[in-house]
Design a protein around this motif. Structure first.
Motif, PDB file in Angstrom:
ATOM      1  N   PRO A 226      47.243  23.460  34.569  1.00 43.62           N
ATOM      2  CA  PRO A 226      48.082  22.264  34.101  1.00 43.62           C
ATOM      3  C   PRO A 226      49.366  22.663  33.174  1.00 43.62           C
ATOM      4  CG  PRO A 226      46.366  22.166  33.328  1.00 43.62           C
ATOM      5  CD  PRO A 226      45.612  23.183  33.782  1.00 43.62           C
ATOM      6  N   LYS A 227      50.442  22.029  32.942  1.00 44.81           N
ATOM      7  CA  LYS A 227      51.190  21.558  31.880  1.00 44.81           C
ATOM      8  C   LYS A 227      50.404  21.273  30.991  1.00 44.81           C
ATOM      9  CE  LYS A 227      55.412  20.176  29.570  1.00 44.81           C
ATOM     10  NZ  LYS A 227      55.766  19.973  29.808  1.00 44.81           N
ATOM     11  N   ILE A 228      49.944  22.106  29.813  1.00 39.59           N
ATOM     12  CA  ILE A 228      49.503  21.962  28.065  1.00 39.59           C
ATOM     13  C   ILE A 228      50.299  21.212  27.491  1.00 39.59           C
ATOM     14  CG2 ILE A 228      47.621  22.217  26.873  1.00 39.59           C
ATOM     15  CD1 ILE A 228      46.349  24.641  29.421  1.00 39.59           C
ATOM     16  N   ARG A 229      50.052  20.628  26.404  1.00 41.62           N
ATOM     17  CA  ARG A 229      50.571  20.036  25.843  1.00 41.62           C
ATOM     18  C   ARG A 229      49.991  19.385  24.722  1.00 41.62           C
ATOM     19  NH1 ARG A 229      53.293  15.339  22.738  1.00 41.62           N
ATOM     20  NH2 ARG A 229      52.288  13.744  24.743  1.00 41.62           N
ATOM     21  N   ILE A 230      49.562  20.132  23.460  1.00 36.09           N
ATOM     22  CA  ILE A 230      48.758  19.946  21.887  1.00 36.09           C
ATOM     23  C   ILE A 230      49.316  19.399  21.196  1.00 36.09           C
ATOM     24  CG2 ILE A 230      46.995  21.000  20.654  1.00 36.09           C
ATOM     25  CD1 ILE A 230      46.441  23.614  22.620  1.00 36.09           C
ATOM     26  N   THR A 231      48.470  19.106  20.540  1.00 39.87           N
ATOM     27  CA  THR A 231      49.284  18.088  18.947  1.00 39.87           C
ATOM     28  C   THR A 231      48.319  18.314  17.889  1.00 39.87           C
ATOM     29  OG1 THR A 231      50.410  16.201  20.188  1.00 39.87           O
ATOM     30  CG2 THR A 231      50.059  15.847  17.475  1.00 39.87           C
ATOM     31  N   GLY A 232      48.777  18.933  17.243  1.00 35.47           N
ATOM     32  CA  GLY A 232      48.030  19.126  16.496  1.00 35.47           C
ATOM     33  C   GLY A 232      47.613  18.698  15.088  1.00 35.47           C
ATOM     34  N   CYS A 260      49.057  34.093  29.568  1.00 37.86           N
ATOM     35  CA  CYS A 260      47.811  33.380  30.822  1.00 37.86           C
ATOM     36  C   CYS A 260      48.744  32.739  31.826  1.00 37.86           C
ATOM     37  CB  CYS A 260      46.870  32.135  30.122  1.00 37.86           C
ATOM     38  SG  CYS A 260      45.653  33.396  29.163  1.00 37.86           S
ATOM     39  N   LYS A 261      50.391  32.910  31.498  1.00 42.80           N
ATOM     40  CA  LYS A 261      51.601  32.015  32.603  1.00 42.80           C
ATOM     41  C   LYS A 261      50.748  30.279  32.183  1.00 42.80           C
ATOM     42  CE  LYS A 261      52.382  36.149  35.362  1.00 42.80           C
ATOM     43  NZ  LYS A 261      52.036  36.920  34.707  1.00 42.80           N
ATOM     44  N   VAL A 262      50.741  29.692  30.575  1.00 43.25           N
ATOM     45  CA  VAL A 262      50.474  28.818  31.633  1.00 43.25           C
ATOM     46  C   VAL A 262      51.329  27.839  30.996  1.00 43.25           C
ATOM     47  CG1 VAL A 262      48.986  26.764  30.321  1.00 43.25           C
ATOM     48  CG2 VAL A 262      47.517  28.665  31.368  1.00 43.25           C
ATOM     49  N   PRO A 263      52.066  26.965  31.337  1.00 45.36           N
ATOM     50  CA  PRO A 263      53.153  25.821  30.768  1.00 45.36           C
ATOM     51  C   PRO A 263      52.592  25.800  29.081  1.00 45.36           C
ATOM     52  CG  PRO A 263      52.403  25.542  33.198  1.00 45.36           C
ATOM     53  CD  PRO A 263      51.898  26.381  32.970  1.00 45.36           C
ATOM     54  N   PHE A 264      52.968  25.763  28.118  1.00 47.28           N
ATOM     55  CA  PHE A 264      52.893  25.091  27.396  1.00 47.28           C
ATOM     56  C   PHE A 264      53.682  24.017  25.988  1.00 47.28           C
ATOM     57  CE2 PHE A 264      50.654  25.888  22.599  1.00 47.28           C
ATOM     58  CZ  PHE A 264      50.051  25.250  23.138  1.00 47.28           C
ATOM     59  N   GLU A 265      53.788  23.290  25.235  1.00 48.61           N
ATOM     60  CA  GLU A 265      54.185  22.908  24.104  1.00 48.61           C
ATOM     61  C   GLU A 265      52.657  22.312  23.172  1.00 48.61           C
ATOM     62  OE1 GLU A 265      56.759  18.762  23.408  1.00 48.61           O
ATOM     63  OE2 GLU A 265      55.389  19.444  25.420  1.00 48.61           O
ATOM     64  N   PHE A 266      53.693  22.941  21.610  1.00 44.83           N
ATOM     65  CA  PHE A 266      52.766  22.845  20.625  1.00 44.83           C
ATOM     66  C   PHE A 266      53.310  21.475  20.017  1.00 44.83           C
ATOM     67  CE2 PHE A 266      51.505  23.047  16.540  1.00 44.83           C
ATOM     68  CZ  PHE A 266      50.098  23.262  16.552  1.00 44.83           C
ATOM     69  N   HIS A 267      52.675  20.561  19.381  1.00 42.44           N
ATOM     70  CA  HIS A 267      53.815  19.495  18.047  1.00 42.44           C
ATOM     71  C   HIS A 267      53.075  19.643  17.048  1.00 42.44           C
ATOM     72  CE1 HIS A 267      54.006  14.944  17.377  1.00 42.44           C
ATOM     73  NE2 HIS A 267      55.285  16.432  16.539  1.00 42.44           N
ATOM     74  N   GLY A 268      53.097  19.945  15.970  1.00 43.47           N
ATOM     75  CA  GLY A 268      51.899  20.228  14.632  1.00 43.47           C
ATOM     76  C   GLY A 268      52.382  18.546  13.912  1.00 43.47           C
ATOM     77  N   LEU A 269      51.102  18.407  13.782  1.00 41.80           N
ATOM     78  CA  LEU A 269      51.563  16.497  12.731  1.00 41.80           C
ATOM     79  C   LEU A 269      50.992  17.081  11.171  1.00 41.80           C
ATOM     80  CD1 LEU A 269      50.397  13.921  14.638  1.00 41.80           C
ATOM     81  CD2 LEU A 269      52.888  14.545  13.645  1.00 41.80           C
ATOM     82  N   ASP A 270      52.106  17.539  10.105  1.00 41.96           N
ATOM     83  CA  ASP A 270      51.010  18.139   8.728  1.00 41.96           C
ATOM     84  C   ASP A 270      50.766  17.433   7.955  1.00 41.96           C
ATOM     85  OD1 ASP A 270      50.772  19.239   6.560  1.00 41.96           O
ATOM     86  OD2 ASP A 270      52.549  20.222   6.330  1.00 41.96           O
ATOM     87  N   MET A 271      49.050  16.707   8.408  1.00 43.32           N
ATOM     88  CA  MET A 271      48.948  15.309   7.482  1.00 43.32           C
ATOM     89  C   MET A 271      47.656  15.255   7.461  1.00 43.32           C
ATOM     90  SD  MET A 271      50.213  12.398  10.278  1.00 43.32           S
ATOM     91  CE  MET A 271      51.576  12.536  10.408  1.00 43.32           C
TER      92      MET A 271
END
Length: 460
Positions: A226-232, A260-271
């Motif tokens: 799948p397309k994976i999006r992580i909010t960290g 790994c050929k995985v569609p990926f997006e990252f969003h960091g929340l510094d709080m």
């Protein structure tokens, strides 16, 4: 177990109970140091000031005689009380000292602290090593310096690479974090097995290494990943343990996902989790939502600390997002609202099991073991013993209480995968036979001997 421990399979990104610096010297008794009431830094053991009743007092002979009589009566009372304390039993002396501190009995506290200094050792048996850090917590509590020490411990030496190394060692020698992350990842993988777009919200991402194994597993899924999006989410205070800001976590995970050929997006929340609101999370239609609370919710103040009750507020917020799955990994310990003496005894019991489990891997005088315990465990103990109110951020609850909170927020339990359970059982075969895995009431418990230490479950 402080930013949420995370680790990868490399030595650069590692995992731990609690990243911390240290204020403890590596010697046979760190309690040769105590903490000053106003600075929080190590000072000589005489810096804690107890009232003296031996100095001359100006006044009449009657007053002097009265003071002297009170002093003698107190000495007699002390002698009687001390007779009831088995001074060769370290555990009982620690409890007696905690009781004296709880009762603000400075005479007895001082006497027992001096005895304890000779009984604890960072190179001794598990109870002696734990006793060294419990003693520092008691001294800090008397000096009202617990908060200053706790804050100092996370910004002192060692440097980030050394600290990451200690975390990696603890991650490898004890299965607690592997257990927690494997069980959480297994529940998420099962819940999103048919989804094309997945959004993971991690409320304390630390180094982000928990997600390496999940990305790898999803990359081999039949039909493609799948397309994976992580909010960290993580507070900037944890940057020292990551070696930098959240953008570094995003970069590492992005590179791995690309390999790994995985569609990926990252969003960091510094709080911190207390600050998170709906608008921060950037929810998108059509994404399966997985929310991860791994060793994190116990840091959130509840109704006993704050009228805002962020612990329950976060659960209601997450429920309102209609998540596909929510994972919870927590310490199985009851210290949140407990009175001080009960909290001390529960901490003594819980961390005795932790120190015993470390003991079976390292020789007593192993320098790395001493560093792991000082840097990764001592900070939690000081906070639990020495701090109160909002300054005490280590507030563990038993699963029964977590179940009540999740149920009140509208959640129902999500069954854990039998495949994951079997994988974890196989993992434990690599460790000491005293580790125990139990499946009960829809949750998995990992413990040492008869003591449950970590619990994992899933909700929706």
């Amino acid at each position: 177990m402080e930013a949420t421990p995370r680790t990868s399979h490399s030595k650069a990104n590692t995992s731990h109970w609690t990243p911390s610096g240290t204020c403890y010297p590596v010697s046979n008794s760190p309690s040769n140091l105590s903490f000053s009431p106003n600075g929080g830094s190590p000072t000589s053991q005489h810096d804690i000031s107890f009232p003296s009743y031996d100095s001359p007092i100006n006044g009449s002979c009657v007053t002097e005689d009265t003071i002297d009589l009170k002093h003698k009566l107190r000495e007699l009372e002390m002698a009687m009380l001390i007779d009831d304390v088995p001074l060769r039993d370290l555990k009982q002396v620690l409890i007696a000292c905690a009781r004296a501190v709880a009762e603000n009995d400075l005479y007895m506290s001082e006497y027992l602290i001096e005895n304890l200094r000779e009984m604890v050792s960072v190179t001794g048996e598990p109870i002696q090593r734990l006793g060294a850090y419990l003693l520092e917590g008691l001294i800090a509590r008397l000096a009202s310096s617990g908060s200053a020490i706790y804050k100092a411990l996370k910004c002192k030496e060692p440097s980030s690479p050394e600290l990451l190394s200690y975390m990696h060692i603890l991650y490898e020698v004890c299965p607690y974090f592997k257990f927690g992350y494997m069980s959480a990842n297994g529940a998420i993988a099962e819940a999103v097995r048919n989804e094309d777009r997945v959004h993971i919200i991690d409320f304390q991402i630390a180094q982000g290494s928990q997600w390496v194994t999940l990305i790898q597993a999803l990359s081999t899924r039949p039909g493609g990943p799948p397309k994976i999006r992580i909010t960290g989410i993580d507070h900037e205070d944890a940057a020292y343990a990551r070696g930098g800001g959240l953008h570094l976590v995003g970069q590492r995970l992005s590179r791995f996902a690309e390999s790994c050929k995985v569609p990926f997006e990252f969003h960091g929340l510094d709080m911190s989790g207390c600050e998170v609101k709906l608008e921060h999370l950037k929810i998108r239609q059509g994404e399966a939502l997985a929310v991860n609370f791994a060793f994190q919710l116990h840091h959130m103040p509840d109704e006993s600390v704050s009228t805002e009750n962020h612990r329950d507020r976060l659960l209601r917020l997450v429920k309102g997002l209609s998540p596909t799955v929510v994972t919870l990994v927590e310490h199985e310990s009851n210290i949140n609202t407990s009175p001080f003496l009960f909290r001390f005894m529960e901490t003594l019991d819980y961390y005795t099991a932790i120190f015993e489990s470390i003991d079976v891997t390292f020789p007593r005088d192993h320098k790395e073991r001493i560093s792991v315990e000082q840097h990764c465990v001592a900070r939690d103990i000081v906070n639990i013993i020495a701090c109160e109110g909002a300054e005490r951020v280590e507030r563990h609850e038993l699963l029964g209480k977590w179940k009540s909170r999740f149920t009140m927020a509208g959640f129902s339990q999500y069954p854990l995968s039998s495949v994951v359970n079997a994988t974890i059982k196989k993992l434990l075969e690599q460790y000491n036979e005293n580790y125990r895995l139990e499946e009960r009431d829809g949750a998995l418990y990992l413990g040492w001997k008869s003591r449950a230490l970590v619990v994992s479950c899933a909700w929706r």
